[in-house]
Design a protein around this motif. Structure first.
Motif, short mmCIF file in Angstrom:
data_model
loop_
_atom_site.label_atom_id
_atom_site.label_comp_id
_atom_site.label_asym_id
_atom_site.label_seq_id
_atom_site.Cartn_x
_atom_site.Cartn_y
_atom_site.Cartn_z
N GLU A 228 0.82 -1.22 0.00
CA GLU A 228 0.00 0.00 0.00
C GLU A 228 0.86 1.27 0.00
O GLU A 228 0.62 2.20 -0.79
N LEU A 229 1.87 1.31 0.85
CA LEU A 229 2.69 2.52 0.97
C LEU A 229 3.60 2.71 -0.25
O LEU A 229 3.83 3.84 -0.69
N LEU A 230 4.10 1.60 -0.82
CA LEU A 230 4.93 1.73 -2.01
C LEU A 230 4.11 2.26 -3.20
O LEU A 230 4.60 3.08 -3.99
N ASP A 231 2.88 1.83 -3.33
CA ASP A 231 2.03 2.35 -4.40
C ASP A 231 1.77 3.84 -4.21
O ASP A 231 1.76 4.62 -5.18
N ALA A 232 1.55 4.24 -2.96
CA ALA A 232 1.33 5.66 -2.71
C ALA A 232 2.58 6.48 -2.97
O ALA A 232 2.51 7.59 -3.53
N ALA A 233 3.75 5.97 -2.60
CA ALA A 233 5.01 6.70 -2.81
C ALA A 233 5.34 6.80 -4.29
O ALA A 233 5.96 7.79 -4.73
N ALA A 234 4.97 5.82 -5.11
CA ALA A 234 5.29 5.86 -6.53
C ALA A 234 4.47 6.90 -7.28
O ALA A 234 4.84 7.28 -8.40
N GLU A 235 3.38 7.40 -6.69
CA GLU A 235 2.54 8.37 -7.37
C GLU A 235 2.55 9.74 -6.72
O GLU A 235 1.89 10.66 -7.20
N THR A 236 3.26 9.90 -5.63
CA THR A 236 3.20 11.15 -4.90
C THR A 236 4.05 12.24 -5.55
O THR A 236 5.04 11.96 -6.25
N THR A 237 3.62 13.48 -5.31
CA THR A 237 4.41 14.65 -5.69
C THR A 237 4.72 15.51 -4.48
O THR A 237 5.52 16.45 -4.58
N VAL A 238 4.08 15.16 -3.32
CA VAL A 238 4.30 15.89 -2.07
C VAL A 238 4.90 14.92 -1.07
O VAL A 238 4.22 14.00 -0.60
N GLY A 288 12.57 7.08 12.26
CA GLY A 288 13.58 7.99 11.69
C GLY A 288 13.02 8.80 10.52
O GLY A 288 11.84 8.69 10.16
N ASP A 289 13.88 9.59 9.92
CA ASP A 289 13.47 10.42 8.79
C ASP A 289 14.12 9.92 7.50
O ASP A 289 15.27 9.48 7.51
N PRO A 290 13.41 10.01 6.40
CA PRO A 290 14.01 9.57 5.12
C PRO A 290 15.07 10.58 4.65
O PRO A 290 14.86 11.79 4.73
N PRO A 291 16.22 10.12 4.15
CA PRO A 291 17.29 11.03 3.65
C PRO A 291 16.93 11.59 2.27
O PRO A 291 17.42 11.11 1.24
N LEU A 292 16.11 12.64 2.28
CA LEU A 292 15.59 13.15 1.02
C LEU A 292 16.55 14.12 0.32
O LEU A 292 16.46 14.32 -0.90
N ARG A 293 17.45 14.75 1.04
CA ARG A 293 18.35 15.76 0.44
C ARG A 293 19.41 15.07 -0.42
O ARG A 293 20.08 14.16 0.01
N ALA A 350 12.39 17.02 -12.22
CA ALA A 350 11.92 15.64 -12.37
C ALA A 350 12.93 14.65 -11.79
O ALA A 350 12.56 13.66 -11.12
N ARG A 351 14.21 14.93 -12.04
CA ARG A 351 15.25 14.03 -11.50
C ARG A 351 15.25 14.07 -9.97
O ARG A 351 15.41 13.05 -9.32
N ALA A 352 15.04 15.23 -9.40
CA ALA A 352 14.99 15.34 -7.93
C ALA A 352 13.78 14.60 -7.36
O ALA A 352 13.86 13.94 -6.33
N LEU A 353 12.60 14.69 -8.06
CA LEU A 353 11.41 13.99 -7.59
C LEU A 353 11.59 12.48 -7.65
O LEU A 353 11.21 11.74 -6.73
N LEU A 354 12.16 12.00 -8.75
CA LEU A 354 12.41 10.56 -8.86
C LEU A 354 13.38 10.08 -7.78
O LEU A 354 13.24 8.98 -7.24
N TYR A 355 14.35 10.91 -7.46
CA TYR A 355 15.31 10.55 -6.41
C TYR A 355 14.58 10.43 -5.07
O TYR A 355 14.79 9.48 -4.31
N ARG A 356 13.70 11.43 -4.78
CA ARG A 356 12.98 11.39 -3.51
C ARG A 356 12.04 10.18 -3.44
O ARG A 356 11.87 9.57 -2.40
N ARG A 357 11.40 9.85 -4.57
CA ARG A 357 10.54 8.66 -4.59
C ARG A 357 11.33 7.38 -4.32
O ARG A 357 10.87 6.49 -3.59
#
Length: 461
Positions: A228-238, A288-293, A350-357
């Protein structure tokens, strides 16, 4: 009558219900007033009978062949009487009575060998029309009562019944004591086995079964949460929404499985008759927090690639605009620069969004693994605490249980010793009496097979 029937002869009329026994008995009383005819189907008619029957008249109906219960009734009615007359009644109501007669003859002979020579006659004691037809019954009964060997054979038949009953009683008494001894030994072994073995085994098996059930349910729930969470993360923009959703859903799954464990423990407590221990404190799960930077080198590479792609696209657009009109060189350059800059910014974003996903997907996988480990630990710890509490409570009651068990075992041992002694006495009595009884019974049966012996085998004189 002859000397063998100088005193009033007794005739028993027997048979299954609704076979016409009473009608046949009434006709015989009318036709043979010098004979005492007893209707065994009427309890009041047998109350003042002075002795056993000289002849038994066994009546069956022509409506259908005899059954096993009818054959057993015949054996019982003729046990102490040698002279037996079988009557097929109600032949006026059934046309196929000849086939029924042949079947009855064979079935009764198969039931007991002595019935193979029984005289079969027919009768219509209570016909719908006309007079009763019992002449054959009267003739057969008169012939049986006139037999000079009747008294001797009836005496031998009574001795046979008596000796057979005594032999059966002696053997049954011996077998009954032995069966009771065997049953008491099994009960004693079961009593000792059930009360002396440790109580932990009886607790461990249901607890292990519950642990397997709860662990399997937790694994399935964590797998569904991860999907469920992986499907949500694959489509998120926020990204912030996914972070909050992951933490909320993980907490809900933890609470859901904890509730399921509590329900299962309540069921176990009811099954084992125990009380639930106080729940211990559980450690919180830190996700913990995801390493998004992005790292600096990755950012530079993304910028360079985006700029190169935008510059190439802008150059193509500028040439295309200039090719439309030679005077639009400056305008083409400006349009190409704008398009190149826009494409550069889009590629970088787009590259930054794909990295965060990708980072979120990895973080979600790690989070579900942590939740599953926490659930396994909580399930194991709570079930272990429950098992320890129940085992401790049962261990405290072991001395009292063993004392009660010792009393029951002592009672069982006393009964066992008594039945063993009784079995030995019964066996000794059987071994002492059985050979003589068997010889006497064999002599009586030999006498029944002899047509007119010169000596009485019962007294051996």
């Amino acid at each position: 009558m002859t000397a063998g029937t100088a005193m009033t002869a007794v005739v028993h009329v027997a048979g299954p219900p609704r076979a016409g026994v009473s009608s046949v008995a009434a006709c015989l009383r009318d036709r043979m007033p010098a004979v005492m005819v007893v209707d065994t189907a009427d309890p009041a008619g047998t109350r003042d009978v002075p002795r056993v029957a000289d002849v038994v008249v066994f009546v069956v109906s022509a409506v259908a062949p005899v059954t096993e219960s009818d054959c057993a009734l015949a054996v019982s009615a003729c046990r102490s009487t040698d002279a037996v007359i079988a009557v097929l009644a109600k032949i006026d109501d059934h046309r196929d009575w000849r086939g029924v007669l042949a079947t009855n003859r064979q079935r009764l002979a198969d039931c007991a060998a002595r019935f193979a020579s029984v005289c079969w006659v027919t009768a219509a004691a209570a016909p719908r029309l006309g007079e009763p037809e019992v002449a054959d019954v009267v003739a057969a009964l008169t012939a049986a009562l006139s037999d000079p060997d009747l008294a001797r054979r009836n005496t031998l038949r009574r001795w046979e019944a008596l000796l057979d009953a005594v032999l059966t009683a002696v053997r049954d008494a011996d077998a009954g004591h032995l069966a009771r001894v065997s049953t008491l030994r099994v009960d004693r072994d079961a009593l000792v086995r059930n009360h002396l073995r440790p109580g932990a085994a009886s607790v461990r098996h249901p607890v292990q079964r519950a642990r397997l059930e709860l662990a399997s349910a937790a694994r399935q729930r964590c797998a569904a949460l991860r999907t469920e969470l992986l499907d949500a993360a694959a489509e998120t923009t926020v990204v912030a929404e996914i972070d909050e959703r992951v933490r909320r859903r993980c907490g809900e799954v933890l609470a859901e499985v904890d509730e399921r464990v509590s329900v299962r423990l309540d069921d176990l407590a009811s099954e084992l008759g125990a009380s639930l221990p106080e729940p211990s404190a559980v450690a919180e799960v830190c996700l913990g927090d995801p390493p998004l930077r992005q790292r600096r080198l990755e950012s530079r590479v993304t910028t360079v690639l985006g700029a190169g792609f935008g510059f190439g696209a802008g150059l193509v657009v500028a040439r295309w605009v200039t090719g439309l009109a030679p005077g639009l060189t400056v305008a083409g350059a400006l349009v190409g620069a704008a398009v190149g800059l826009a494409l550069t910014l889009w590629v970088v974003a787009a590259r930054a969004l794909l990295y965060r996903r990708a980072v979120l997907a990895q973080w979600i996988a790690e989070a579900t693994v942590a939740i599953r480990a926490a659930l396994d630990e909580r399930i194991a710890s709570r079930l272990l605490a429950f098992e320890a509490a129940v085992t401790t409570a049962r261990s405290a009651s072991v001395p009292a249980q063993r004392a009660g068990m010792a009393e029951r075992v002592a009672e069982c041992d006393a009964l066992l010793r008594g039945h063993v002694l009784a079995a030995r006495r019964a066996q000794g009595f059987r071994e002492a009496c059985e050979p003589g009884l068997a010889r006497a019974l064999s002599a009586v049966r030999d006498g029944l097979r002899e047509p007119n012996p010169a000596r009485t085998l019962v007294t051996d004189r």
